[in-house]
Design a protein around this motif. Structure first.
Motif, PDB file in Angstrom:
ATOM      1  N   ASP A  20       0.843  -1.002   0.459  1.00  0.00           N
ATOM      2  CA  ASP A  20      -0.066   0.268  -0.345  1.00  0.00           C
ATOM      3  C   ASP A  20       0.871   1.410   0.110  1.00  0.00           C
ATOM      4  OD1 ASP A  20      -2.586  -0.739  -0.035  1.00  0.00           O
ATOM      5  OD2 ASP A  20      -2.178  -1.362   1.950  1.00  0.00           O
ATOM      6  N   THR A  21       0.083   2.119  -0.896  1.00  0.00           N
ATOM      7  CA  THR A  21       1.214   3.561  -1.091  1.00  0.00           C
ATOM      8  C   THR A  21       0.578   4.597   0.462  1.00  0.00           C
ATOM      9  OG1 THR A  21       1.721   3.290  -3.357  1.00  0.00           O
ATOM     10  CG2 THR A  21       1.754   5.597  -2.472  1.00  0.00           C
ATOM     11  N   LEU A  22       1.583   4.528   0.774  1.00  0.00           N
ATOM     12  CA  LEU A  22       1.103   5.636   1.732  1.00  0.00           C
ATOM     13  C   LEU A  22       0.949   7.614   1.225  1.00  0.00           C
ATOM     14  CD1 LEU A  22       1.395   6.787   4.928  1.00  0.00           C
ATOM     15  CD2 LEU A  22       3.697   7.780   4.785  1.00  0.00           C
ATOM     16  N   ARG A  23      -0.347   7.415   1.518  1.00  0.00           N
ATOM     17  CA  ARG A  23      -0.724   9.121   0.049  1.00  0.00           C
ATOM     18  C   ARG A  23       0.069   9.992   0.889  1.00  0.00           C
ATOM     19  NH1 ARG A  23      -4.797  12.807   0.581  1.00  0.00           N
ATOM     20  NH2 ARG A  23      -5.520  13.956  -1.532  1.00  0.00           N
ATOM     21  N   LEU A  24       0.789  10.589   0.760  1.00  0.00           N
ATOM     22  CA  LEU A  24       1.554  11.844   0.770  1.00  0.00           C
ATOM     23  C   LEU A  24       1.528  13.125  -0.106  1.00  0.00           C
ATOM     24  CD1 LEU A  24       5.588  10.376   1.081  1.00  0.00           C
ATOM     25  CD2 LEU A  24       3.985  10.797   2.716  1.00  0.00           C
ATOM     26  N   ARG A  25       0.696  13.890   0.171  1.00  0.00           N
ATOM     27  CA  ARG A  25      -0.281  15.140  -0.262  1.00  0.00           C
ATOM     28  C   ARG A  25       0.757  16.191  -1.077  1.00  0.00           C
ATOM     29  NH1 ARG A  25      -3.476  13.289   4.077  1.00  0.00           N
ATOM     30  NH2 ARG A  25      -2.465  14.769   5.263  1.00  0.00           N
ATOM     31  N   HIS A  26       1.942  16.549  -0.183  1.00  0.00           N
ATOM     32  CA  HIS A  26       2.740  16.932  -0.677  1.00  0.00           C
ATOM     33  C   HIS A  26       4.121  17.338  -1.391  1.00  0.00           C
ATOM     34  CE1 HIS A  26      -0.592  20.016   0.719  1.00  0.00           C
ATOM     35  NE2 HIS A  26      -0.312  19.120   1.815  1.00  0.00           N
ATOM     36  N   ALA A  27       4.468  16.279  -0.473  1.00  0.00           N
ATOM     37  CA  ALA A  27       6.441  16.262  -0.667  1.00  0.00           C
ATOM     38  C   ALA A  27       6.268  15.160  -2.431  1.00  0.00           C
ATOM     39  CB  ALA A  27       6.583  15.015   0.297  1.00  0.00           C
ATOM     40  N   ALA A  28       6.942  16.258  -3.903  1.00  0.00           N
ATOM     41  CA  ALA A  28       7.354  15.201  -4.853  1.00  0.00           C
ATOM     42  C   ALA A  28       8.461  14.235  -5.078  1.00  0.00           C
ATOM     43  CB  ALA A  28       7.552  16.933  -5.801  1.00  0.00           C
ATOM     44  N   ASN A  29       8.970  14.551  -3.388  1.00  0.00           N
ATOM     45  CA  ASN A  29      10.765  14.065  -4.085  1.00  0.00           C
ATOM     46  C   ASN A  29      10.709  12.295  -3.422  1.00  0.00           C
ATOM     47  OD1 ASN A  29      11.448  15.557  -5.907  1.00  0.00           O
ATOM     48  ND2 ASN A  29      12.263  16.726  -4.333  1.00  0.00           N
ATOM     49  N   LEU A  30       8.985  12.182  -2.309  1.00  0.00           N
ATOM     50  CA  LEU A  30       9.662  11.159  -1.526  1.00  0.00           C
ATOM     51  C   LEU A  30       7.996   9.574  -1.639  1.00  0.00           C
ATOM     52  CD1 LEU A  30      10.985  10.012   1.386  1.00  0.00           C
ATOM     53  CD2 LEU A  30       9.386  11.118   2.430  1.00  0.00           C
ATOM     54  N   LEU A 180       5.409  23.024   2.790  1.00  0.00           N
ATOM     55  CA  LEU A 180       4.295  21.591   2.806  1.00  0.00           C
ATOM     56  C   LEU A 180       4.936  20.127   2.850  1.00  0.00           C
ATOM     57  CD1 LEU A 180      -0.068  22.084   3.316  1.00  0.00           C
ATOM     58  CD2 LEU A 180       1.987  22.856   5.616  1.00  0.00           C
ATOM     59  N   GLY A 181       5.526  20.495   1.171  1.00  0.00           N
ATOM     60  CA  GLY A 181       5.864  19.331   0.818  1.00  0.00           C
ATOM     61  C   GLY A 181       6.869  18.901   1.617  1.00  0.00           C
ATOM     62  N   ARG A 182       8.364  20.081   1.891  1.00  0.00           N
ATOM     63  CA  ARG A 182       9.294  19.408   2.768  1.00  0.00           C
ATOM     64  C   ARG A 182       8.634  19.036   4.329  1.00  0.00           C
ATOM     65  NH1 ARG A 182      14.538  23.724   4.663  1.00  0.00           N
ATOM     66  NH2 ARG A 182      15.464  22.045   5.722  1.00  0.00           N
ATOM     67  N   ALA A 183       8.145  19.723   4.474  1.00  0.00           N
ATOM     68  CA  ALA A 183       7.770  19.309   6.609  1.00  0.00           C
ATOM     69  C   ALA A 183       7.043  17.740   6.215  1.00  0.00           C
ATOM     70  CB  ALA A 183       6.273  19.899   6.606  1.00  0.00           C
ATOM     71  N   GLU A 184       6.419  17.534   4.843  1.00  0.00           N
ATOM     72  CA  GLU A 184       5.528  16.198   4.924  1.00  0.00           C
ATOM     73  C   GLU A 184       6.887  15.267   4.660  1.00  0.00           C
ATOM     74  OE1 GLU A 184       2.506  13.967   3.521  1.00  0.00           O
ATOM     75  OE2 GLU A 184       3.231  15.509   2.016  1.00  0.00           O
ATOM     76  N   TRP A 185       8.131  15.450   5.458  1.00  0.00           N
ATOM     77  CA  TRP A 185       9.073  14.693   5.063  1.00  0.00           C
ATOM     78  C   TRP A 185       9.379  13.745   6.611  1.00  0.00           C
ATOM     79  CZ3 TRP A 185      13.381  13.036   1.483  1.00  0.00           C
ATOM     80  CH2 TRP A 185      13.253  13.260   0.514  1.00  0.00           C
ATOM     81  N   MET A 186       9.026  14.492   7.540  1.00  0.00           N
ATOM     82  CA  MET A 186       9.034  13.891   8.992  1.00  0.00           C
ATOM     83  C   MET A 186       8.489  13.002   9.235  1.00  0.00           C
ATOM     84  SD  MET A 186       5.585  16.296  11.307  1.00  0.00           S
ATOM     85  CE  MET A 186       6.560  18.305  10.607  1.00  0.00           C
ATOM     86  N   ARG A 187       7.132  12.635   7.777  1.00  0.00           N
ATOM     87  CA  ARG A 187       6.281  11.462   8.301  1.00  0.00           C
ATOM     88  C   ARG A 187       7.376  10.142   8.557  1.00  0.00           C
ATOM     89  NH1 ARG A 187       0.979  11.399   4.969  1.00  0.00           N
ATOM     90  NH2 ARG A 187       0.371   9.561   6.413  1.00  0.00           N
ATOM     91  N   PHE A 188       8.463  10.620   7.329  1.00  0.00           N
ATOM     92  CA  PHE A 188       9.608   9.059   7.017  1.00  0.00           C
ATOM     93  C   PHE A 188      10.291   9.051   7.637  1.00  0.00           C
ATOM     94  CE2 PHE A 188      13.887   9.074   4.679  1.00  0.00           C
ATOM     95  CZ  PHE A 188      13.811   8.010   4.632  1.00  0.00           C
ATOM     96  N   TYR A 189      11.225  10.371   8.484  1.00  0.00           N
ATOM     97  CA  TYR A 189      12.388  10.363   9.707  1.00  0.00           C
ATOM     98  C   TYR A 189      11.351  10.122  11.327  1.00  0.00           C
ATOM     99  CZ  TYR A 189      14.475  13.964   6.783  1.00  0.00           C
ATOM    100  OH  TYR A 189      14.986  14.361   5.220  1.00  0.00           O
ATOM    101  N   GLY A 190       9.485   9.888  11.130  1.00  0.00           N
ATOM    102  CA  GLY A 190       9.706   9.691  12.196  1.00  0.00           C
ATOM    103  C   GLY A 190       9.350   8.066  12.320  1.00  0.00           C
ATOM    104  N   ARG A 191       9.617   7.434  11.074  1.00  0.00           N
ATOM    105  CA  ARG A 191       9.782   5.885  11.277  1.00  0.00           C
ATOM    106  C   ARG A 191      10.404   5.361  11.101  1.00  0.00           C
ATOM    107  NH1 ARG A 191       4.383   7.949   8.780  1.00  0.00           N
ATOM    108  NH2 ARG A 191       3.162   6.352   8.196  1.00  0.00           N
TER     109      ARG A 191
END
Length: 365
Positions: A20-30, A180-191
């Motif tokens: 399942d693809t985790l839906r990222l709404r703003h990060a374009a490079n992740l 918001l694209g940059r901030a959304e990377w926190m979801r990767f770092y949190g994991r």
């Protein structure tokens, strides 16, 4: 294949087990695709978007590795002994409750977070030296299970650090083109540190606040012209219209005078070009690092032609002294606060009662 799956927002390629693809709404490079026994994280190369910068296979460190894995750097989770190059990411980990995972940093003086400084004084966090040439022996002694660093083009494999056999987590969030694209990377770092739920919750709050303030700014009756930054030496580094800075000014209801520049980063321009485009700007935002707060008189003493700008004459220059304010450490993952600052200055009637955190008007002298 993974990038295609992310772009489609659905399932991963049938060449791999169903995920399942985790839906990222703003990060374009992740791109993050979750499978039953592991997670695949794919980073698009920002310098060549048809290529991949890095692929990570995130697997539970307390269970045996699956026999068949796709190609990529295997990272056993949660990471518990990290070396962190940047205070930006150190601050985020602390906010997520993963402070104990930080065992080493580069240039500890740049980490303003009191809790990190305290752990350094207690010997729980080690300074590994300059980020461009870290102390390899110190790193080896720390036995890190991951190194968080910022990638740069043609890095040559990061020299000796890249040969340690330790997973290098390339923190390419700064290469995103929206706040918001940059901030959304926190979801990767949190994991990475076992704080997925906390990271998802924090980002949801940041996104909600940012979009609410953006909506309010969109109702403003006027869009004042905005100029940014100061000369550095003989040139003026100007953020392009597609940079996070350019996007934020637009979201704040401002008319950024260099919005027409297509670049996503900064480019050097001569003073004459900036003056031609920015002399009639209504507001001017500057960042600087010095022991005392900058004044209008000091600004004119540094470069007399600054006084010819409209924003100077009308006393509409707002500064952030990064020597005492944690702008660079906080704002990348809290663009909602930065947006509120700018909106409050450009459209004070929209955020009644709000006091800007980062920017304030320069003093007269």
């Amino acid at each position: 294949m993974l990038l295609s799956a992310c772009g489609g927002g659905g399932k991963a390629s049938s060449a791999l087990p169903e995920g399942d693809t985790l839906r990222l709404r703003h990060a374009a490079n992740l791109c993050i695709v979750q499978y039953p026994d592991y997670t695949v994280v794919t980073m698009r190369n920002p310098w060549d978007t048809l290529k991949t910068l890095h692929t990570y296979i995130l697997a539970d460190g307390h269970r045996p590795l699956p026999q068949q894995l796709p190609e990529g750097t295997v990272v056993r989770l949660p990471l518990e002994r990290l070396v962190v190059y940047s205070a930006v990411h150190g601050g985020l980990l602390a906010e997520l409750g993963a402070l104990d995972a930080i065992r080493g940093v580069c240039e500890v003086g740049y980490f303003r977070q009191p809790e990190i400084q305290e752990r350094h004084s207690q010997g729980l966090v080690t300074d590994c030296g300059n980020s461009m040439s870290p102390d390899i022996e110190t790193m080896i002694e720390l036995r890190p299970d991951g190194i968080m660093l910022s990638p740069y083009e043609d890095n040559g494999g990061y020299g000796r650090v890249g040969k340690l056999g330790i997973p290098l987590i390339e923190c390419a969030d700064y290469l995103e083109t929206s706040p918001l694209g940059r901030a959304e990377w926190m979801r990767f770092y949190g994991r990475l540190v076992g704080k997925a739920a906390e990271a998802d919750s924090l980002f949801a709050a940041v996104e909600r606040e940012y979009l609410d303030v953006k909506r309010k700014a969109g109702l403003a009756a006027r869009r004042p012209k905005v100029l940014s930054d100061l000369m550095y030496g003989s040139v003026w580094y100007i953020s392009g219209g597609n940079s996070t800075t350019g996007r934020l000014y637009a979201d704040a209801g401002g008319d950024y005078v260099f919005a027409y520049l297509p670049n996503t980063g900064s480019i050097p321009l001569p003073f004459e070009t900036v003056f031609d485009k920015g002399q009639q700007a209504d507001y001017w935002f500057v960042k600087y690092n010095q022991p005392h707060d900058k004044t209008y008189r000091e600004l004119e003493q540094e470069h007399a032609p600054y006084a010819r700008f409209k924003a100077f004459g009308e006393r509409h220059i707002y500064g952030c002294n990064t020597g005492r304010i944690a702008y660079y450490e906080e704002s990348p993952f809290h663009p909602d606060i930065l947006l509120k600052d700018v909106v409050k200055i450009l459209h004070p009637e929209l955020l009644e009662g709000y006091v800007p955190k980062y920017f304030s008007n320069l003093a007269a002298d």
